[in-house]
Scaffold this motif. Structure first.
Motif, PDB file in Angstrom:
ATOM      1  N   GLN A  81       0.981  -1.206   0.126  1.00 50.74           N
ATOM      2  CA  GLN A  81      -0.095   0.014  -0.024  1.00 50.74           C
ATOM      3  C   GLN A  81       0.723   1.240   0.015  1.00 50.74           C
ATOM      4  O   GLN A  81       0.645   2.343  -0.684  1.00 50.74           O
ATOM      5  N   LYS A  84       4.134   0.468  -2.711  1.00 50.31           N
ATOM      6  CA  LYS A  84       3.829   0.266  -4.303  1.00 50.31           C
ATOM      7  C   LYS A  84       4.767  -0.373  -5.151  1.00 50.31           C
ATOM      8  O   LYS A  84       5.168  -0.064  -6.189  1.00 50.31           O
ATOM      9  N   LEU A  87       4.658  -1.570  -8.916  1.00 47.33           N
ATOM     10  CA  LEU A  87       4.873  -0.467 -10.115  1.00 47.33           C
ATOM     11  C   LEU A  87       6.169  -0.771 -10.799  1.00 47.33           C
ATOM     12  O   LEU A  87       5.922  -0.297 -11.829  1.00 47.33           O
ATOM     13  N   TRP A 126      -2.684  -6.202  -7.876  1.00 50.63           N
ATOM     14  CA  TRP A 126      -2.570  -4.964  -7.326  1.00 50.63           C
ATOM     15  C   TRP A 126      -2.296  -4.046  -8.293  1.00 50.63           C
ATOM     16  O   TRP A 126      -2.752  -2.801  -8.358  1.00 50.63           O
ATOM     17  N   ARG A 127      -1.707  -4.666  -9.577  1.00 51.65           N
ATOM     18  CA  ARG A 127      -1.339  -3.629 -10.798  1.00 51.65           C
ATOM     19  C   ARG A 127      -2.924  -3.380 -11.261  1.00 51.65           C
ATOM     20  O   ARG A 127      -3.024  -2.143 -11.577  1.00 51.65           O
ATOM     21  N   GLN A 129      -5.696  -3.336  -9.815  1.00 47.42           N
ATOM     22  CA  GLN A 129      -6.382  -2.289  -8.828  1.00 47.42           C
ATOM     23  C   GLN A 129      -5.851  -0.783  -9.105  1.00 47.42           C
ATOM     24  O   GLN A 129      -6.735   0.214  -8.967  1.00 47.42           O
ATOM     25  N   GLU A 130      -4.544  -0.761  -9.137  1.00 46.94           N
ATOM     26  CA  GLU A 130      -3.850   0.464  -9.571  1.00 46.94           C
ATOM     27  C   GLU A 130      -4.302   1.138 -10.670  1.00 46.94           C
ATOM     28  O   GLU A 130      -4.652   2.314 -10.684  1.00 46.94           O
ATOM     29  N   ARG A 133      -7.706   2.706 -10.433  1.00 45.04           N
ATOM     30  CA  ARG A 133      -7.652   3.992  -9.761  1.00 45.04           C
ATOM     31  C   ARG A 133      -7.214   5.035 -10.898  1.00 45.04           C
ATOM     32  O   ARG A 133      -7.854   6.229 -10.790  1.00 45.04           O
ATOM     33  N   GLU A 134      -6.092   4.582 -11.198  1.00 45.12           N
ATOM     34  CA  GLU A 134      -5.386   5.615 -12.163  1.00 45.12           C
ATOM     35  C   GLU A 134      -6.422   6.031 -13.313  1.00 45.12           C
ATOM     36  O   GLU A 134      -6.313   7.184 -13.961  1.00 45.12           O
ATOM     37  N   CYS A 152       1.397   1.202 -14.233  1.00 42.31           N
ATOM     38  CA  CYS A 152       1.086   0.401 -13.393  1.00 42.31           C
ATOM     39  C   CYS A 152       1.898  -1.072 -13.200  1.00 42.31           C
ATOM     40  O   CYS A 152       1.498  -1.701 -12.384  1.00 42.31           O
TER      41      CYS A 152
END
Length: 180
Positions: A81, A84, A87, A126-127, A129-130, A133-134, A152
């Motif tokens: 979190q 990151k 990334l 996680w990528r 989800q990122e 968001r982006e 990401c």
């Protein structure tokens, strides 16, 4: 067993070599036929009736107890979190373990047991989800979806599309069209 008894009976009663030879030939032909028709004779599978499957305990010799697993899992989530590391498109299990400062096999155990997935599935989730968001961020409106995906942590369009569909059930375009 019965075939051998019949042959012995022919030998003892008739003492005829020709009849004994024919009895042996018939016995061998029948033995071969019934042997070949028994599928499990030539397979490596164990018949289901004799199969006793014991549950596999993957980390039976691990030095981690439940308390330590929970602590390391919380640390992993905190690192994911805040820092990151996903990334980085070149991220490996070894890199992440050194970031957290734990042995690789402990990190693997934490991910497998607490997340119920492997390292790559966790990182790609996680990528994704990122990315989600982006893509909603106004400052990224001028960028293509693949450019955002690269930012990401994905290093190829194919990997991004495959993983996106795996986690959302839709292609990126379908997902974003439905979201509007």
């Amino acid at each position: 067993m019965a075939g051998i008894l019949v042959i012995w009976a022919v030998v003892v009663i008739t003492q005829n070599e020709e009849l004994v030879t024919k009895a042996i030939a018939v016995f061998l032909i029948l033995l071969g036929y019934f042997g070949i028709t028994q599928v499990d004779v030539f397979s490596k599978r164990t018949p289901q009736s004799t199969l006793v499957e014991e549950p596999k305990v993957k980390y039976v010799n691990s030095g981690l107890d439940d308390t330590e697993l929970v602590r390391l899992h919380k640390l992993l989530i905190e690192i994911l979190q805040t820092e990151k590391p996903y990334l980085n498109p070149e991220l490996t299990l070894q890199n992440l373990a050194s970031t957290i400062n734990i042995p690789v096999h402990h990190l693997s155990q934490v991910i497998n047991e607490k997340e119920q997935k492997n390292f790559y599935d966790l990182i790609n989730e996680w990528r994704i989800q990122e990315f989600l968001r982006e893509v909603k961020n106004e400052k990224n409106k001028n960028y293509t979806l693949i450019a955002i995906a690269y930012d990401c942590g994905f290093n190829s369009k194919a990997s991004f599309n495959r993983n996106f569909k795996k986690y959302t059930g839709k292609t990126p375009t379908e997902y974003l069209t439905d979201a509007q």
